[in-house]
Design an enzyme around this catalytic site. Structure first.
Site, mmCIF file in Angstrom:
data_model
loop_
_atom_site.group_PDB
_atom_site.id
_atom_site.type_symbol
_atom_site.label_atom_id
_atom_site.label_comp_id
_atom_site.label_asym_id
_atom_site.label_seq_id
_atom_site.Cartn_x
_atom_site.Cartn_y
_atom_site.Cartn_z
ATOM 1 N N LYS A 116 -1.145 23.328 29.249
ATOM 2 C CA LYS A 116 -0.709 24.720 29.466
ATOM 3 C C LYS A 116 -1.780 25.554 30.197
ATOM 4 C CE LYS A 116 2.603 24.993 25.683
ATOM 5 N NZ LYS A 116 3.058 25.693 24.484
ATOM 6 N N ASP A 144 6.730 31.437 25.672
ATOM 7 C CA ASP A 144 6.570 31.166 24.228
ATOM 8 C C ASP A 144 6.525 32.473 23.447
ATOM 9 O OD1 ASP A 144 6.525 28.388 24.107
ATOM 10 O OD2 ASP A 144 4.365 28.250 24.440
HETATM 11 P P1 NDP Z 1 -3.218 24.203 19.192
HETATM 12 O O1 NDP Z 1 -3.768 22.834 19.037
HETATM 13 O O2 NDP Z 1 -3.529 25.000 20.388
HETATM 14 O O3 NDP Z 1 -3.679 25.089 17.908
HETATM 15 C C1 NDP Z 1 -3.576 24.578 16.600
HETATM 16 C C2 NDP Z 1 -3.875 25.686 15.612
HETATM 17 O O4 NDP Z 1 -3.715 25.152 14.294
HETATM 18 C C3 NDP Z 1 -5.316 26.208 15.670
HETATM 19 O O5 NDP Z 1 -5.353 27.541 15.284
HETATM 20 C C4 NDP Z 1 -6.008 25.317 14.626
HETATM 21 O O6 NDP Z 1 -7.202 25.855 14.099
HETATM 22 C C5 NDP Z 1 -4.934 25.286 13.571
HETATM 23 N N1 NDP Z 1 -5.074 24.158 12.662
HETATM 24 C C6 NDP Z 1 -4.823 22.859 12.913
HETATM 25 N N2 NDP Z 1 -5.055 22.112 11.811
HETATM 26 C C7 NDP Z 1 -5.471 22.980 10.825
HETATM 27 C C8 NDP Z 1 -5.841 22.834 9.468
HETATM 28 N N3 NDP Z 1 -5.830 21.633 8.877
HETATM 29 N N4 NDP Z 1 -6.180 23.937 8.772
HETATM 30 C C9 NDP Z 1 -6.170 25.164 9.343
HETATM 31 N N5 NDP Z 1 -5.820 25.367 10.633
HETATM 32 C C10 NDP Z 1 -5.475 24.283 11.360
HETATM 33 O O7 NDP Z 1 -1.642 24.037 19.004
HETATM 34 P P2 NDP Z 1 -0.498 25.044 19.471
HETATM 35 O O8 NDP Z 1 -0.939 26.408 19.174
HETATM 36 O O9 NDP Z 1 -0.077 24.697 20.834
HETATM 37 O O10 NDP Z 1 0.691 24.618 18.500
HETATM 38 C C11 NDP Z 1 0.677 25.010 17.144
HETATM 39 C C12 NDP Z 1 2.034 24.710 16.552
HETATM 40 O O11 NDP Z 1 3.012 25.536 17.189
HETATM 41 C C13 NDP Z 1 2.516 23.272 16.740
HETATM 42 O O12 NDP Z 1 3.109 22.847 15.533
HETATM 43 C C14 NDP Z 1 3.573 23.378 17.820
HETATM 44 O O13 NDP Z 1 4.559 22.391 17.694
HETATM 45 C C15 NDP Z 1 4.129 24.749 17.518
HETATM 46 N N6 NDP Z 1 4.778 25.377 18.653
HETATM 47 C C16 NDP Z 1 6.031 25.850 18.460
HETATM 48 C C17 NDP Z 1 6.699 26.472 19.470
HETATM 49 C C18 NDP Z 1 8.059 26.957 19.210
HETATM 50 O O14 NDP Z 1 8.753 27.299 20.199
HETATM 51 N N7 NDP Z 1 8.499 27.065 17.974
HETATM 52 C C19 NDP Z 1 6.103 26.648 20.804
HETATM 53 C C20 NDP Z 1 4.737 26.161 20.896
HETATM 54 C C21 NDP Z 1 4.124 25.525 19.851
HETATM 55 P P3 NDP Z 1 -8.590 25.643 14.884
HETATM 56 O O15 NDP Z 1 -8.572 26.625 16.010
HETATM 57 O O16 NDP Z 1 -9.615 25.920 13.869
HETATM 58 O O17 NDP Z 1 -8.598 24.217 15.361
#
Ligand code: NDP
Length: 295
Positions: free
Chosen positions: A83, A119
């Site tokens: 992205k 999004d």
């Molecule tokens: P990213 O990898 O960019 O971000 C992941 C986020 O989750 C970060 O804030 C990360 O924290 C946090 N995270 C991951 N594991 C943990 C944990 N064990 N404990 C606490 N925080 C955690 O992913 P995206 O933002 O792209 O996607 C996030 C979710 O959104 C996904 O499930 C994706 O499928 C969903 N999504 C849904 C959409 C929709 O249309 N409904 C559209 C786009 C995405 P840290 O920064 O500390 O790593």
């Protein structure tokens, strides 16, 4: 042109115009449900189009965008992890894409390929079906790509304050630095450890981490401070399972809940309108997804 050839063209099996082409690029992209919902709406709109799901490695992002341009695709979706990486190869960006620093949708406009971020707009639509976000006090858990797009759109649409709680607190600060100077919203940030008390001051609480994806039993240890029944909205970005542990705990605390399918369908519907100039059939998109998800 030779007369015979013209006649042959007229009688050819494939009459014009050719179908419009669209694709989704990402890696991994297997299991991405976008094609299903796009095909469902194109069918129901009687819009002649083909939608492909393509694995594109990070080394091939530039080639893929060149290919999309050379083959005259009418639009595309971009998913993780590209992205941000696609941006230098596009011909321009919309305000949402510029502020959020991420592109999930490519629109062909007068021969140019413009990056947009639908999004956040899709999320906004799913919330504003219930209540306008202007003036809201919001808590967003997470600071990844989805959170970034959501926070940008909430701030552009007048959210009064946004608190960002994330495991890696520096990522929350990055969002504040990027979006803050362009909006009137007040921002705060804090470290998130997984155990959290959600204050009664929040009108909207967004679970924007990937925790719970494909894993119905997983979630955070949340305590919800009491608030009048239905006065708080809780939304999850995770769409599979549709009813997450986060939404279950919010519902128990009396919140109005919004699942991740809303955001997924509306971000897709906004893309379809950009691409075709016509309204997408959101119902057919949601049904296609609900039928596909087995969790
Ligand atoms: P990213 O990898 O960019 O971000 C992941 C986020 O989750 C970060 O804030 C990360 O924290 C946090 N995270 C991951 N594991 C943990 C944990 N064990 N404990 C606490 N925080 C955690 O992913 P995206 O933002 O792209 O996607 C996030 C979710 O959104 C996904 O499930 C994706 O499928 C969903 N999504 C849904 C959409 C929709 O249309 N409904 C559209 C786009 C995405 P840290 O920064 O500390 O790593």
């Amino acid at each position: 042109m030779n007369k015979n050839y013209e006649l042959l063209c007229q009688e050819a099996v494939m009459h014009g115009p050719l179908e419009s082409l669209f694709c989704c690029i990402g890696d991994p992209v297997i299991g991405n449900p976008t094609q299903l919902m796009m095909e469902a709406t194109f069918r129901s709109m009687l819009f002649p189009a083909r939608y492909l799901t393509c694995t594109v490695t990070s080394a091939n992002v530039e080639h893929a965008i060149d290919g999309i341009k050379a083959l005259g695709f009418s639009g595309a979706n971009v998913t993780a992890p590209h992205k941000v990486a696609v941006i230098p190869f596009l011909d321009g960006l919309t305000e949402s894409a510029r502020l959020s620093g991420a592109v999930n949708c490519i629109i062909k406009q007068e021969g140019k390929y413009i990056g947009d971020n639908t999004d956040g707009k899709g999320f906004l639509t799913s919330i504003e079906l219930i209540r306008p976000v202007a003036g809201m006090h919001v808590l967003v858990i997470g600071a990844g790509g989805a959170a970034r797009a959501i926070i940008t759109e909430l701030a552009l649409h007048g959210a009064s304050s946004i608190a960002i709680a994330n495991r890696t607190v520096e990522k929350a600060q990055d969002i504040i630095d990027r979006v803050g100077p362009h909006v009137k919203t007040t921002f705060t940030k804090e470290a998130f450890t997984g155990t959290y008390t959600i204050g009664a001051q929040y009108d909207l609480v967004v679970q924007a981490t990937s925790v719970g994806l494909f894993d119905p039993g997983t979630g955070f240890d949340l305590v919800w401070e009491p608030k009048e029944e239905g006065s708080r909205i809780a939304a999850d970005v995770v769409f599979n399972p549709v009813h997450t542990q986060f939404l279950a705990s919010a519902e128990k605390a009396g919140a109005t809940i919004v699942d991740g399918l809303g955001m997924l369908v509306f971000q897709g519907a906004i893309a379809v309108t950009h691409w075709t100039g016509k309204e997408a059939n959101c119902e057919s998109m949601r049904t296609a997804l609900e039928e596909a998800f087995t969790i």
